[in-house]
Write an enzyme that holds these catalytic residues in place. Structure first.
Site, mmCIF file in Angstrom:
data_model
loop_
_atom_site.group_PDB
_atom_site.id
_atom_site.type_symbol
_atom_site.label_atom_id
_atom_site.label_comp_id
_atom_site.label_asym_id
_atom_site.label_seq_id
_atom_site.Cartn_x
_atom_site.Cartn_y
_atom_site.Cartn_z
ATOM 1 N N ASP A 74 -22.818 11.132 34.488
ATOM 2 C CA ASP A 74 -21.645 11.400 35.293
ATOM 3 C C ASP A 74 -20.651 10.238 35.252
ATOM 4 O O ASP A 74 -19.936 9.966 36.219
ATOM 5 C CB ASP A 74 -22.051 11.680 36.751
ATOM 6 C CG ASP A 74 -21.134 12.730 37.347
ATOM 7 O OD1 ASP A 74 -20.244 13.199 36.620
ATOM 8 O OD2 ASP A 74 -21.329 13.057 38.527
ATOM 9 N N TRP A 196 -1.456 -17.502 -0.748
ATOM 10 C CA TRP A 196 -1.363 -17.290 -2.180
ATOM 11 C C TRP A 196 -2.530 -18.015 -2.867
ATOM 12 O O TRP A 196 -2.852 -19.145 -2.500
ATOM 13 C CB TRP A 196 -0.015 -17.849 -2.681
ATOM 14 C CG TRP A 196 0.175 -17.734 -4.155
ATOM 15 C CD1 TRP A 196 0.170 -16.594 -4.894
ATOM 16 C CD2 TRP A 196 0.407 -18.819 -5.058
ATOM 17 N NE1 TRP A 196 0.378 -16.900 -6.208
ATOM 18 C CE2 TRP A 196 0.534 -18.253 -6.347
ATOM 19 C CE3 TRP A 196 0.530 -20.206 -4.924
ATOM 20 C CZ2 TRP A 196 0.766 -19.027 -7.482
ATOM 21 C CZ3 TRP A 196 0.772 -20.973 -6.046
ATOM 22 C CH2 TRP A 196 0.881 -20.380 -7.305
ATOM 23 N N ASP A 363 3.787 -8.661 -19.629
ATOM 24 C CA ASP A 363 4.125 -9.148 -18.279
ATOM 25 C C ASP A 363 5.536 -9.733 -18.286
ATOM 26 O O ASP A 363 6.376 -9.377 -19.126
ATOM 27 C CB ASP A 363 3.053 -10.158 -17.820
ATOM 28 C CG ASP A 363 2.896 -10.213 -16.309
ATOM 29 O OD1 ASP A 363 3.713 -10.880 -15.650
ATOM 30 O OD2 ASP A 363 1.976 -9.566 -15.765
ATOM 31 N N ARG A 440 11.267 -19.608 -5.975
ATOM 32 C CA ARG A 440 11.082 -19.368 -7.408
ATOM 33 C C ARG A 440 12.431 -19.032 -8.047
ATOM 34 O O ARG A 440 12.533 -18.159 -8.887
ATOM 35 C CB ARG A 440 10.089 -18.231 -7.623
ATOM 36 C CG ARG A 440 9.234 -18.395 -8.877
ATOM 37 C CD ARG A 440 8.444 -17.122 -9.154
ATOM 38 N NE ARG A 440 7.549 -17.282 -10.277
ATOM 39 C CZ ARG A 440 7.255 -16.308 -11.123
ATOM 40 N NH1 ARG A 440 7.773 -15.121 -10.965
ATOM 41 N NH2 ARG A 440 6.434 -16.509 -12.109
ATOM 42 N N ASP A 475 6.153 -6.091 -9.322
ATOM 43 C CA ASP A 475 5.884 -7.380 -8.687
ATOM 44 C C ASP A 475 6.949 -7.695 -7.631
ATOM 45 O O ASP A 475 8.020 -7.075 -7.585
ATOM 46 C CB ASP A 475 5.902 -8.457 -9.788
ATOM 47 C CG ASP A 475 5.111 -9.706 -9.427
ATOM 48 O OD1 ASP A 475 4.741 -9.863 -8.247
ATOM 49 O OD2 ASP A 475 4.883 -10.531 -10.330
ATOM 50 N N ASN A 477 7.977 -11.514 -5.881
ATOM 51 C CA ASN A 477 7.493 -12.895 -5.859
ATOM 52 C C ASN A 477 8.112 -13.798 -4.808
ATOM 53 O O ASN A 477 8.225 -15.008 -5.029
ATOM 54 C CB ASN A 477 7.676 -13.516 -7.245
ATOM 55 C CG ASN A 477 6.565 -13.082 -8.180
ATOM 56 O OD1 ASN A 477 5.398 -13.344 -7.930
ATOM 57 N ND2 ASN A 477 6.919 -12.375 -9.238
ATOM 58 N N ASP A 545 -3.491 -14.057 -7.922
ATOM 59 C CA ASP A 545 -3.189 -14.867 -9.110
ATOM 60 C C ASP A 545 -4.321 -15.840 -9.406
ATOM 61 O O ASP A 545 -4.338 -16.469 -10.459
ATOM 62 C CB ASP A 545 -1.900 -15.675 -8.888
ATOM 63 C CG ASP A 545 -0.662 -14.837 -9.163
ATOM 64 O OD1 ASP A 545 -0.819 -13.713 -9.681
ATOM 65 O OD2 ASP A 545 0.447 -15.303 -8.866
#
Ligand code: DGJ
Length: 737
Positions: A74, A196, A363, A440, A475, A477, A545
């Protein structure tokens, strides 16, 4: 008690009676009025009740058995006096995590929801409970959807909010996908943490009182991925442990909040992260949140991982390609970097074919001006100096060798040193009077803009239409910074992240429908974009990577806690910063845990290495149906010992493969305190079947023996590995269910 015993017992009766029928059962009182719902899966129940104020209250989420026990005692309302709404809103007392925070035209910021109606619908062949709640005063409705996947012990939840006013807009300040409430207990959280080169590291923490937030604020999932598992036991890997688990299906900014109350209840809420984000809901408009999936198992976190893997393989991956065996890839990145040209790639391709590769992927570095990472992003046509005959000349030669061709792109980005940027400097995210942060040497295109969307659609369409490309590695980056769009109207300034994601999904969906046979791989500087929003569009994910096998044992073990092996891309590359000079057999055995790829400069391999590669790739092809479509049992964790083992079992349990690895060298016996020399107990086999072991012994043993007594740990020596295949001597019926 709000509900009497009769009502509650009838509720449980309904639960039992409908196990193999409807997955959602309404609970009615003696006059036939609906007073709640049981959302059922094989072993869980998600129960909601309507209280006498007309509010929808979640009262239990967990084991069906436990729910039945509570009912017998209950004490059906598992959360006791602790009440929050199925859709907690900002309004009234601010003691719960709200998933709806809105501001109405007259600046009223509180919301009050009352139940309006509920019904059952079907979405993609599954039962869905739809509950509509309305604001008690304002023209605003919230519809909750709960979709059931009973055989997977999972449910999906999302909400749709609607502005029903004919003229006034409503400002959304926060809108998460879902909230669930767990009964009072002590909870431990498993989640990913990392960065990373070190993605998917498993972290465990006790959830003490307060809020624990997992989140992304720059579109990257390195620090966390949008996944969690909580258990009421600290060591919940295998065996009997209650585990609740979930994911937000979203690739942009997301958040998952877990709030443990003093009383011990745990509220878990998740969805789009509205940090620095708002959405204007114009009159008549709706906003549908991304899905959040949840599951429950009484068999520990490894079983939770298997449920998620099955769910993702069967329900999330694109129907057109989900059952397709992922090909063995060669990727040029680690071999040639940006220095790609027709002659060099062809040399690699010829050798790749000899060792057994099926898909050759070029790539980064193939497009105009891409000498290094300082130039070229945005100018997506072949660099004339590197490919004087165009890409088709190379593609034809690769196809003639008998391999498919794949290509790398990074559509969402631009280098300032590119034709695209020179023509359209206003296409990048930026704030006037603020620094433009490059990472980058690249900036993020503002994909919230229609012209950017159209450019990318045309560019990708041209590329895929004019070339025989069967695979795209997509990709991204860099993380997001200064998300400014000066030309947009005021109200859209804080909508840019959501608009970006909407257009990104729209772009990939459109490409998918134009080129249904092309496989897509999601990549973001390694494993920065693994989520289920992306995996419902992309077929696999670049995991990291970091391709050093010793690190990969951790990264891949962690990845498999949330995602299936047929999405986990693993290459051999020869990257060995430890200078241990790991054997190539070991390197392959680690990469064979997922979607195998080769990334080494194979032109530098001697004959012995080539022979090893030929042998290993062929061995992989013989077991990849198990790796890619079987159930993964992570038998021993590298996070706990200096050895690790993973087993994959076919759905019918007639075949399995076990990968065993020794890691660092320890003095003989130094780790005995951990009993690392103990037998390896296999899992998930048919106890009655006789399995032939494909090792030196060639023994035939029953599944029961292999699971109860196990096999002696088969690997000797540091950095050595063994792969053992098991085949049932007689085909046996799947008795999993
Ligand atoms: C990051 C990816 O993770 C790598 O595999 C490679 O594609 C590089 N980008 C290329 O720039």
């Amino acid at each position: 008690m709000l509900f009497n015993r009769v009502i509650i017992l009838s509720a449980i009766w309904a639960m039992v009676a409908t196990h193999s029928q409807a997955q959602v059962k309404t609970i009615q009182n003696s006059t036939g009025k609906t007073i709640g719902w049981n959302v059922l899966t094989g072993s869980s129940v998600y129960q909601m009740m309507l209280n006498d104020r007309g509010e929808v209250i979640p009262v239990f989420f967990g084991s069906r058995q436990r729910a039945e026990q509570l009912l017998r005692q209950d004490r059906a309302r598992g959360n006791g006096p602790f009440q929050l709404n199925e859709v907690p809103v900002r309004g009234g007392f601010a003691d719960k995590i709200p998933i709806v925070e809105v501001s109405f035209a007259d600046n009223i910021r509180d919301c009050e929801l009352v139940f309006d109606k509920a019904d059952m619908i079907r979405i993609d062949d599954r039962d869905v409970l739809r509950i509509v709640q309305k604001d008690s005063h304002y023209p605003f409705s919230v519809t909750s959807y709960i979709r059931t996947l009973p055989e997977l012990d999972m449910i999906e939840k999302w909400i749709e909010v609607k502005n029903t006013s004919p003229k006034e807009s409503i400002q959304i300040e926060n809108l998460l996908s879902a909230s669930v409430l767990l009964p009072a207990n002590t909870y431990y959280l498993d989640h990913h943490g990392g960065r990373w080169l070190n993605e998917f590291q498993l972290q465990k923490t006790r959830l003490t009182t307060g809020v624990r937030t997992l989140q992304a604020r720059d579109f990257s999932a390195f620090a966390n991925s949008p996944w969690f598992a909580v258990s009421d036991q600290e060591d919940a890997d295998h065996g009997a442990a209650n585990v609740w688990f979930g994911q937000v299906h979203y690739s942009g900014n997301w958040r998952i909040d877990l709030e443990a109350t003093v009383a011990g209840h745990l509220q878990i809420a998740g969805g789009i992260n509205f940090w620095d984000t708002q959405w204007k809901l114009d009159a008549g408009q709706s906003f549908i949140t991304p899905k959040m999936s949840f599951g429950f198992t009484e068999k520990g976190t490894d079983e939770a991982a298997r449920l998620y893997a099955r769910y993702t393989r069967n329900e999330i991956l694109r129907p057109a390609t989900k059952d397709k065996m992922r090909p063995v890839i060669y990727n040029s990145w680690y071999a040639t970097g940006f220095d790609v040209n027709e002659e060099g790639q062809l040399k690699l391709a010829k050798l790749a074919k000899e060792i057994g590769v099926e898909l050759f992927v070029i790539d980064d570095g193939w497009f105009a001006g891409r000498k290094d990472d300082r130039a070229g992003l945005g100018d997506w046509w072949a660099d004339a100096a590197k490919f004087p005959n165009g890409l088709n000349s190379l593609i034809k030669k690769i196809n003639d060798l008998g391999m498919d061709f794949g290509i790398w792109v990074e559509p969402e980005m631009v280098n300032p040193n590119s034709e695209l940027y020179k023509k359209h400097p206003d296409w990048v995210f930026h704030f006037p009077n603020r620094k433009l942060n490059e990472w980058r040497h690249q900036l993020t295109l503002n994909l919230a803009r229609e012209d950017v969307y159209q450019y990318l659609l045309q560019m990708m369409t041209r590329l895929l239409k004019n070339h025989n490309i069967k695979f795209v590695k997509w990709d991204r980056n860099r993380g997001l910074s200064e998300p400014g769009w000066p030309a947009a109207p005021q109200h859209m300034q804080k909508e840019v992240r959501i608009r970006y994601m909407n257009n990104l999904y729209r772009l990939i969906d459109e490409l998918k429908s134009r080129f249904p046979d092309v496989l897509f791989e999601s990549c973001s500087s390694g494993g920065g974009r693994p989520d289920l929003g992306m995996l419902s569009r992309m077929d696999q994910t670049w995991t990291s990577d970091n391709t050093n096998p010793l690190d990969r044992l951790f990264i891949q073990y962690g990845y498999l806690a949330a995602y299936p092996a047929n999405t986990m891309v693993c290459w051999t590359t020869g990257y060995d910063p430890s200078t241990i000079n790991l054997p190539l057999d070991y390197i392959f055995d680690v990469a064979m845990q997922g979607v195998l790829g080769v990334g080494d400069n194979i032109l530098q391999w001697n004959d012995s290495k080539k022979e090893t590669a030929i042998r290993k790739i062929s061995a992989y092809k013989a077991v990849r149906h198990l790796v890619q479509h079987g159930d993964a049992y992570r038998l021993r964790s590298p996070f706990k010992e200096n050895k690790t083992a993973i087993q994959y079992v076919s759905a019918d349990k007639n075949e399995a493969v076990v990968f065993c690895y020794n890691m660092e060298k320890t003095m003989e016996g130094a780790r005995d305190a951990n009993h690392t020399a103990r037998n390896l107990l296999l899992q998930g086999l048919n106890p009655e079947a006789l399995y032939q072991l494909d090792d030196k012994s060639k023994t035939t043993v029953t599944g029961a023996y292999l699971m109860k007594a196990g096999i002696a740990w088969p690997v000797t020596g540091a950095y050595r590995s063994i792969v053992i295949r098991l085949i049932a001597q007689k085909a046996v019926k799947d008795n999993r269910n």
